[in-house]
Design an enzyme around this catalytic site. Structure first.
Site, PDB file in Angstrom:
ATOM      1  N   ILE A  88       0.536  -1.033  -0.258  1.00 42.22           N
ATOM      2  CA  ILE A  88      -0.096  -0.160  -0.108  1.00 42.22           C
ATOM      3  C   ILE A  88       0.470   1.129   0.279  1.00 42.22           C
ATOM      4  CG2 ILE A  88      -1.324   1.381   1.466  1.00 42.22           C
ATOM      5  CD1 ILE A  88      -2.544  -1.428   2.596  1.00 42.22           C
ATOM      6  N   GLU A  89       2.002   1.214   0.298  1.00 46.42           N
ATOM      7  CA  GLU A  89       2.456   2.466   0.653  1.00 46.42           C
ATOM      8  C   GLU A  89       3.656   2.252  -0.563  1.00 46.42           C
ATOM      9  OE1 GLU A  89       4.931   2.506   4.611  1.00 46.42           O
ATOM     10  OE2 GLU A  89       2.936   2.618   5.308  1.00 46.42           O
ATOM     11  N   MET A  90       5.111   1.915  -1.252  1.00 47.94           N
ATOM     12  CA  MET A  90       5.489   2.557  -1.830  1.00 47.94           C
ATOM     13  C   MET A  90       6.009   0.907  -3.024  1.00 47.94           C
ATOM     14  SD  MET A  90       8.815   3.945   0.273  1.00 47.94           S
ATOM     15  CE  MET A  90       9.456   5.141  -0.488  1.00 47.94           C
TER      16      MET A  90
END
Ligand code: HEC
Ligand code: HEC
Length: 307
Positions: free
Chosen positions: A117-119
């Site tokens: 979900i982040e990087m």
């Protein structure tokens, strides 16, 4: 028998040494050149799969080191489930993440890089992208004998984070001996912070960041996140979260692991009700908040110099 005494002695020593709050060092140690490289990496979107997100997207360094929204937004607009804590003074946390899932800054970096979900990236992908950049290649090989590797990337970012400290808060000045640094209300707030036992969970050099505790020790707290239990699957670990560092807390709204609480006043009310259980009057509550605001430091010197 002596073993019991030894254990008792160690427990008491640990409790006392932990409850002491010490000031932040004025000149924190870090490798200057590696920190400069780490700063570049921190702002580099190539660390994410689609080159849109950098560490700085969620950790706004001049606005408290967090992102000022309840839960972070990562790659392709995906929403996470947790509030971004500040990276300021993170070097002094004994535990990183809300559930303490990383112990060191180096270990922590791997989290967002791989988080879908982040990087949503990985070191292989990042290294191949960075290697195409000749300037980076030279900067890395000047500082690290093996050039661009997962080690040198995480190490440089951590050195940068080590420079992100705020040692010049009013409270640090007070702890260093300037007895006029806090006014009467703020001093009273500090006394109440100790008297009501806030300090039993928020203590040490970072005034928190070193232990996990149940949210809802006195009265159950309603949250759908199980905290430490998500990792251990041990029933006793349900709702255990890091008693966060309260440094710069004035700047890091919204609060708690899910960012569900908008104001510092509301966060303190919840702590009083669910963690402490005393009846605290309006004036005392206001003084505790005034004390918490003395924990705000200036923008880290490394960033002020705008290197
Ligand atoms: C999409 C937003 C996002 C990105 C990108 C991101 N972070 Fe975070 N960061 C978070 C959130 C959310 C947490 C808390 C996660 C948890 O505890 O489960 C966090 C936690 C942290 C922590 C732990 C702080 C503490 O007190 O526990 C550090 C340090 C940190 N991030 C540094 C970084 C670095 C370095 C990068 C780049 C490699 C990065 N972050 C990228 C959102 C982000
Ligand atoms: C029994 C341990 C414990 C005690 C006592 C305690 N806290 Fe906390 N505190 C925590 C934990 C755990 C969290 C994180 C909770 C979460 O995110 O779910 C927290 C979070 C906070 C936050 C929000 C920080 C952020 O960045 O989101 C503030 C503010 C706070 N505490 C202040 C206080 C004050 C003031 C007192 C005393 C009145 C106090 N706490 C007493 C354990 C404690």
């Amino acid at each position: 028998m002596y073993k019991i005494f030894l254990l008792l002695f160690l427990t008491i020593t640990f409790a006392i040494s932990n409850s002491i709050i010490t000031p932040l060092p004025m000149n924190p140690k870090y490798n200057y050149k590696k920190a400069l490289l780490g700063k570049k990496l921190f702002f580099d979107t190539r660390l994410s799969h689609d080159n849109t997100i950098s560490c700085a997207s969620c950790h706004l360094l001049k606005e408290g080191g967090d992102d000022n929204i309840p839960v972070s937004i990562g790659i392709a607009g995906k929403k996470g489930t947790r509030n971004a804590p500040t990276v300021l003074n993170a070097r002094y946390n004994k535990l990183q993440f809300w559930d303490g899932n990383a112990k060191t800054l180096e270990e922590q970096v791997k989290g967002p890089i791989h988080n879908q979900i982040e990087m949503a990236s990985n070191f292989k992908e990042i290294i191949s992208k960075l290697k195409k950049d000749e300037k980076y290649h030279k900067e890395f090989t000047d500082l690290y004998s093996n050039g661009i590797t997962s080690f040198s990337i995480t190490n440089a970012i951590s050195e940068f984070e080590k420079a992100l400290t705020t040692p010049d808060s009013k409270f640090d000045n007070y702890l260093r001996g300037d007895k006029t640094a806090l006014n009467t209300n703020e001093l009273n707030g500090y006394q109440l912070f100790k008297d009501y036992g806030c300090i039993s969970c928020h203590n040490g050099i970072n005034i928190g960041g070193n232990l996990l505790q149940k949210i809802g020790t006195i009265e159950e707290y309603d949250t759908s996140d199980f905290g430490l239990y998500n990792i251990t699957k041990n029933n006793e670990d349900k709702f255990y979260f890091k008693a966060s560092s309260l440094r710069n807390v004035e700047l890091t709204a919204p609060y708690f692991h899910d960012g569900s609480i908008e104001t510092l006043e509301a966060a303190v009310n919840i702590m009083i009700k669910h963690q402490v259980g005393f009846l605290i009057d309006e004036k005392e509550r206001a003084d505790i908040i005034k004390f918490l605001k003395t924990l705000t430091g200036k923008t880290p010197e490394f960033l002020r110099e705008n290197k």
